[in-house]
Scaffold this active site. Structure first.
Site, PDB file in Angstrom:
ATOM      1  CD  GLN A   1      14.163   1.139 -70.157  1.00 23.75           C
ATOM      2  OE1 GLN A   1      14.187   1.027 -71.380  1.00 23.75           O
ATOM      3  NE2 GLN A   1      14.280   2.316 -69.546  1.00 23.75           N
TER       4      GLN A   1
ATOM      5  CG  HIS B   1       9.998   2.106 -73.497  1.00 26.19           C
ATOM      6  ND1 HIS B   1       9.872   3.332 -74.094  1.00 26.19           N
ATOM      7  CD2 HIS B   1      11.083   2.195 -72.699  1.00 26.19           C
ATOM      8  CE1 HIS B   1      10.832   4.132 -73.666  1.00 26.19           C
ATOM      9  NE2 HIS B   1      11.576   3.469 -72.816  1.00 26.19           N
TER      10      HIS B   1
ATOM     11  CD  GLU C   1      17.814  -0.403 -75.218  1.00 21.31           C
ATOM     12  OE1 GLU C   1      17.711   0.689 -75.805  1.00 21.31           O
ATOM     13  OE2 GLU C   1      16.817  -1.085 -74.874  1.00 21.31           O
ATOM     14  CG  HIS C   2      19.041   0.367 -71.022  1.00 21.24           C
ATOM     15  ND1 HIS C   2      17.812   0.183 -71.633  1.00 21.24           N
ATOM     16  CD2 HIS C   2      19.578   1.486 -71.554  1.00 21.24           C
ATOM     17  CE1 HIS C   2      17.620   1.162 -72.512  1.00 21.24           C
ATOM     18  NE2 HIS C   2      18.673   1.958 -72.484  1.00 21.24           N
TER      19      HIS C   2
ATOM     20  CG  ASP D   1      16.840   7.014 -71.609  1.00 21.24           C
ATOM     21  OD1 ASP D   1      17.604   6.296 -72.280  1.00 21.24           O
ATOM     22  OD2 ASP D   1      15.751   6.609 -71.158  1.00 21.24           O
TER      23      ASP D   1
ATOM     24  CG  HIS E   1      44.782 -10.132-108.638  1.00 23.59           C
ATOM     25  ND1 HIS E   1      43.690 -10.220-109.467  1.00 23.59           N
ATOM     26  CD2 HIS E   1      44.351  -9.522-107.497  1.00 23.59           C
ATOM     27  CE1 HIS E   1      42.637  -9.708-108.856  1.00 23.59           C
ATOM     28  NE2 HIS E   1      43.016  -9.268-107.658  1.00 23.59           N
TER      29      HIS E   1
END
Length: 436
Positions: A262, A265, A330-331, A364, A423
């Site tokens: 990761q 990235h 995220e992970h 993934d 109403h």
């Protein structure tokens, strides 16, 4: 990697840096993207071609925007058998998982004379954005699958894909083969913010869609944020992140490989290890340095680890889980001897990977769950891309005359409290008619 003991001031600062880094946009970039959106909205295909010629393929013509049947056929002959085998496995397993997410409409007799329910329908059209194999990037085949498969299972009528053309105006054959395998209705050679604009507003060639999903660069992300509300989007995704929780049973080599998967990235990516073992922390730190030296993207990974990575040693496993819930990664990997024992304690994570032989890349590509996941702590309140992303829910309400009369006075009183006389009037007029 730096090793910190938790609780401590240093550990708190590092957690703060990770959990509060958010997703900031440069105002100049936002202005540029706004101008692109307006140009496409006003000038349609001609704006798409102008931007494509400037940034992607200098010889693009309007007639070249849509991928032709012959281009799809040619792509089939340019990929190898090993790719097709891997693709078929991924498609099959992603479909199997997402089929379980389908929901059905329902209707029930809630009270005498009252029927309530929910009507569930797919959106009519969806656009899948797939980063192209341009500017040194590799083709993100998995993005084709993760976007199109849940849309198809939801029952979306028209599913189209946009992806930037290569310099010669072509599309990477692996992307086209994948698009054909998942039943994409059309593929258009257009990328970046102008592709998002084309899908949001429609042009002479690109259809206007109801939902846009898929990852992209900062310009794609800003464009999706700006058109949200005109169309639905999956999420505003930030830098990738992984949090590994490990005990003495974990392999330092596995840990280092997962963290670096990761960190490479993006300099803003986060890779954090939390462990109950000081010895494991030291071994993992040394292993990260060893593997880092062999990476082609080591400068990016090193920056990521320096700014948003780290190793924390905690006194017990519940503390590690509590920190994970606070960060909402995220992970989340559980490289522990008994990962299922901790599932009931986990509240905030995009995806949870359990055990020593379930590295994040499995998710993934082939495991089945969607890899488009909430980032930047948004797993506290949001979820992965799913079949639900392409569905709408409409409430169903039916009252008989007697049932309305039974509840009319309560409706009238509540409406009057809110100062909404019309109403109350819409109920009262029926109440009077019923009493005659």
């Amino acid at each position: 990697m730096n090793i910190l003991n938790y609780p401590s001031e240093g550990a708190e600062k590092r957690i703060d840096a990770i959990s509060r880094r958010g997703l900031a946009f440069n105002p100049d970039d936002v202005q540029s993207v706004s101008e692109i959106l307006n140009a496409v909205k006003d000038f349609g295909d001609s704006a798409l071609i102008d931007y494509s010629r400037k940034f992607d393929a200098p010889d693009m013509e309007i007639a070249d925007l849509a991928v032709t049947a012959s281009e799809f056929d040619d792509a089939e002959g340019q990929v190898d058998a090993a790719f097709l085998t891997a693709l078929d496995r991924a498609v099959t397993q992603i479909r199997q998982f997402h089929k379980k997410q389908r929901k059905n409409s329902w209707f029930e007799a809630a009270r005498p004379g009252v029927f309530l329910g929910q009507l569930i329908n797919p959106v009519n059209a969806a656009g899948i954005y797939v980063p192209g194999a341009t500017g040194g990037m590799t083709p993100l085949v998995s993005s084709v699958l993760m976007g199109a498969i849940p849309a198809r299972i939801a029952g979306v009528n028209d599913v189209v894909m946009v992806t930037p053309p290569r310099k010669d105006g072509s599309v990477n054959p692996h992307l086209l083969v994948a698009a054909r395998r998942v039943g994409m209705d059309a593929v258009y050679k257009v990328g970046s913010a102008w592709a998002i604009a084309g899908l949001a507003y429609g042009t002479e060639t690109l259809p206007r869609v109801d939902v846009i999903v898929g990852p992209g660069n900062i310009y794609v992300t800003i464009a999706k944020k700006l058109v949200a509300g005109i169309v639905g989007i999956d999420m505003i995704a930030g830098p990738s992140e992984i949090l590994v929780i490990a005990d003495d049973s974990a392999d330092p080599e596995f840990i280092a490989a997962d963290l670096l998967s990761q960190a490479e990235h993006d300099p803003l990516s986060s890779a954090l290890l939390i462990t109950t073992s000081q010895s494991l922390a030291e071994k993992a730190s040394a292993e990260v340095e060893r593997q880092l030296a062999m990476l082609s993207r080591q400068d990016i990974a090193r920056q990521s680890l320096s700014d948003y990575g780290g190793i924390m040693v905690v006194p017990e496993m519940p503390t590690a889980i509590a920190l994970a819930n606070r960060i909402a990664p995220e992970h989340l990997e559980l490289l522990v001897e008994t990962p299922f024992a901790y599932l009931g304690m986990i509240r905030n994570a995009g995806a949870v990977f359990m055990g020593h032989f379930t590295p994040e890349p499995i998710g993934d590509y082939v495991a089945g769950p969607n890899h488009v996941l909430p980032t930047g702590g948004t797993a506290r309140f949001s979820s992965a891309l799913s079949v639900d992303t392409f569905m709408k829910q409409s409430s169903l309400i039916y009252y008989s005359e007697a049932a309305m009369a039974q509840e009319a006075d309560d409706v009238i009183r509540l409406a009057e409290i809110e100062g909404l006389g019309a109403h109350a009037g819409s109920v009262r007029v029926r109440q009077k008619k019923g009493k005659k």
